[in-house]
Design a protein around this motif. Sequence first.
Motif, mmCIF file in Angstrom:
data_model
loop_
_atom_site.group_PDB
_atom_site.id
_atom_site.type_symbol
_atom_site.label_atom_id
_atom_site.label_comp_id
_atom_site.label_asym_id
_atom_site.label_seq_id
_atom_site.Cartn_x
_atom_site.Cartn_y
_atom_site.Cartn_z
ATOM 1 N N TYR B 32 -19.183 3.132 23.133
ATOM 2 C CA TYR B 32 -18.014 2.541 23.668
ATOM 3 C C TYR B 32 -16.521 2.676 22.091
ATOM 4 O O TYR B 32 -17.377 2.300 21.376
ATOM 5 C CB TYR B 32 -17.509 1.559 24.344
ATOM 6 C CG TYR B 32 -17.479 1.830 25.765
ATOM 7 C CD1 TYR B 32 -19.160 1.198 25.988
ATOM 8 C CD2 TYR B 32 -16.947 1.557 26.581
ATOM 9 C CE1 TYR B 32 -19.499 1.388 27.988
ATOM 10 C CE2 TYR B 32 -17.314 1.800 28.002
ATOM 11 C CZ TYR B 32 -18.388 1.950 28.676
ATOM 12 O OH TYR B 32 -18.936 1.667 29.614
ATOM 13 N N LEU B 89 -11.725 1.570 17.667
ATOM 14 C CA LEU B 89 -12.672 0.530 17.408
ATOM 15 C C LEU B 89 -14.163 0.939 17.829
ATOM 16 O O LEU B 89 -14.180 1.113 18.946
ATOM 17 C CB LEU B 89 -12.360 -0.794 17.322
ATOM 18 C CG LEU B 89 -13.596 -1.926 17.598
ATOM 19 C CD1 LEU B 89 -13.865 -1.579 16.308
ATOM 20 C CD2 LEU B 89 -12.839 -2.897 17.485
ATOM 21 N N LEU B 91 -17.134 0.447 18.946
ATOM 22 C CA LEU B 91 -18.107 0.094 19.315
ATOM 23 C C LEU B 91 -19.938 0.585 18.913
ATOM 24 O O LEU B 91 -20.110 1.343 19.997
ATOM 25 C CB LEU B 91 -18.156 -1.207 20.477
ATOM 26 C CG LEU B 91 -16.656 -1.813 20.401
ATOM 27 C CD1 LEU B 91 -16.342 -2.320 21.781
ATOM 28 C CD2 LEU B 91 -16.639 -2.823 19.620
ATOM 29 N N THR B 92 -20.448 -0.268 17.533
ATOM 30 C CA THR B 92 -22.151 0.572 18.022
ATOM 31 C C THR B 92 -22.290 -0.616 18.778
ATOM 32 O O THR B 92 -22.755 -2.217 17.889
ATOM 33 C CB THR B 92 -22.340 0.423 16.469
ATOM 34 O OG1 THR B 92 -21.673 1.791 16.129
ATOM 35 C CG2 THR B 92 -23.819 0.405 16.614
ATOM 36 N N SER B 93 -23.769 -0.614 19.646
ATOM 37 C CA SER B 93 -24.262 -1.488 20.413
ATOM 38 C C SER B 93 -25.709 -2.226 19.758
ATOM 39 O O SER B 93 -26.025 -1.895 19.003
ATOM 40 C CB SER B 93 -24.505 -1.224 21.880
ATOM 41 O OG SER B 93 -25.281 -0.181 21.440
ATOM 42 N N THR B 95 -25.528 -4.920 17.910
ATOM 43 C CA THR B 95 -25.155 -5.024 16.357
ATOM 44 C C THR B 95 -23.830 -5.505 16.204
ATOM 45 O O THR B 95 -22.596 -5.299 16.755
ATOM 46 C CB THR B 95 -24.910 -3.461 15.681
ATOM 47 O OG1 THR B 95 -23.655 -3.016 15.751
ATOM 48 C CG2 THR B 95 -26.323 -2.662 15.237
ATOM 49 N N TYR B 98 -17.544 -4.758 13.784
ATOM 50 C CA TYR B 98 -16.470 -4.709 14.857
ATOM 51 C C TYR B 98 -15.568 -4.326 13.377
ATOM 52 O O TYR B 98 -14.264 -4.549 12.551
ATOM 53 C CB TYR B 98 -15.823 -6.148 14.844
ATOM 54 C CG TYR B 98 -16.561 -6.082 16.043
ATOM 55 C CD1 TYR B 98 -18.141 -7.291 16.009
ATOM 56 C CD2 TYR B 98 -16.823 -5.926 17.503
ATOM 57 C CE1 TYR B 98 -18.117 -7.778 16.587
ATOM 58 C CE2 TYR B 98 -17.587 -7.098 18.414
ATOM 59 C CZ TYR B 98 -18.543 -7.358 18.150
ATOM 60 O OH TYR B 98 -18.675 -7.718 18.592
ATOM 61 N N ILE B 99 -15.776 -2.426 13.006
ATOM 62 C CA ILE B 99 -14.786 -2.011 12.180
ATOM 63 C C ILE B 99 -13.535 -1.131 12.135
ATOM 64 O O ILE B 99 -14.035 -0.017 13.245
ATOM 65 C CB ILE B 99 -16.247 -1.242 10.837
ATOM 66 C CG1 ILE B 99 -17.183 -1.967 10.487
ATOM 67 C CG2 ILE B 99 -15.007 -0.577 10.365
ATOM 68 C CD1 ILE B 99 -17.915 -1.007 9.764
#
Lengths: 116, 110
Positions: B32, B89, B91-93, B95, B98-99
Amino acid sequence: DVKVTQSSRYLVKRTGEKVFLECVQDMDHENMFWYRQDPGLGLRLIYFSYDVKMKEKGDIPEGYSVSREKKERFSLILESASTNQTSMYLCASSPGVAGGRQETQYFGPGTRLLVL
Amino acid sequence: LAKTTQPISMDSYEGQEVNITCSHNNIATNDYITWYQQFPSQGPRFIIQGYKTKVTNEVASLFIPADRKSSTLSLPRVSLSDTAVYYCLPLTSGTYKYIFGTGTRLKVLA
């Protein structure tokens, strides 16, 4: 409405003092976050917590520690404040499991900390 | 660290459409992307979120191209009250990444 509250809007501390920033959320969220925000650097994650007593380091954890003894409360601690920790500190919370794909973060109003 | 970049600032006039692009790496098909809006002296607040090619809600649209290396927030017919800083933002699932993007300061002119 989700509400995230932070204990202070403005705080002035002296170098070397121990500083506590408190954050409370009222929606039973699993995840809570602490960010700092500086001009030109945006939002940077300090720590986050995905459960009581659990924590993970973010991008800039040095000089900070956190505590989550209750689900609704997440504290940021500056063990010995320094002038380079003068910043805006933002707390956030989000529902769901850690690392979930769909997480909306709800932010508090921020605490502007000045370290002299 | 993965870097998420945005234009520093943009100016627009009332009634125009504004598009703000966020460039990022390593976004999987089901990851997302969320956009937030921040007014002075307030915390950021959610605007829109999605992982498909196009998502629309009552205030904005989100476009994600096939290569998923960027996303675009589209604000239709902006008004003075849309003057704010906008953050993306990705969102890498799976991991704890939160960058936030670097933020874009949008100024809407009368």
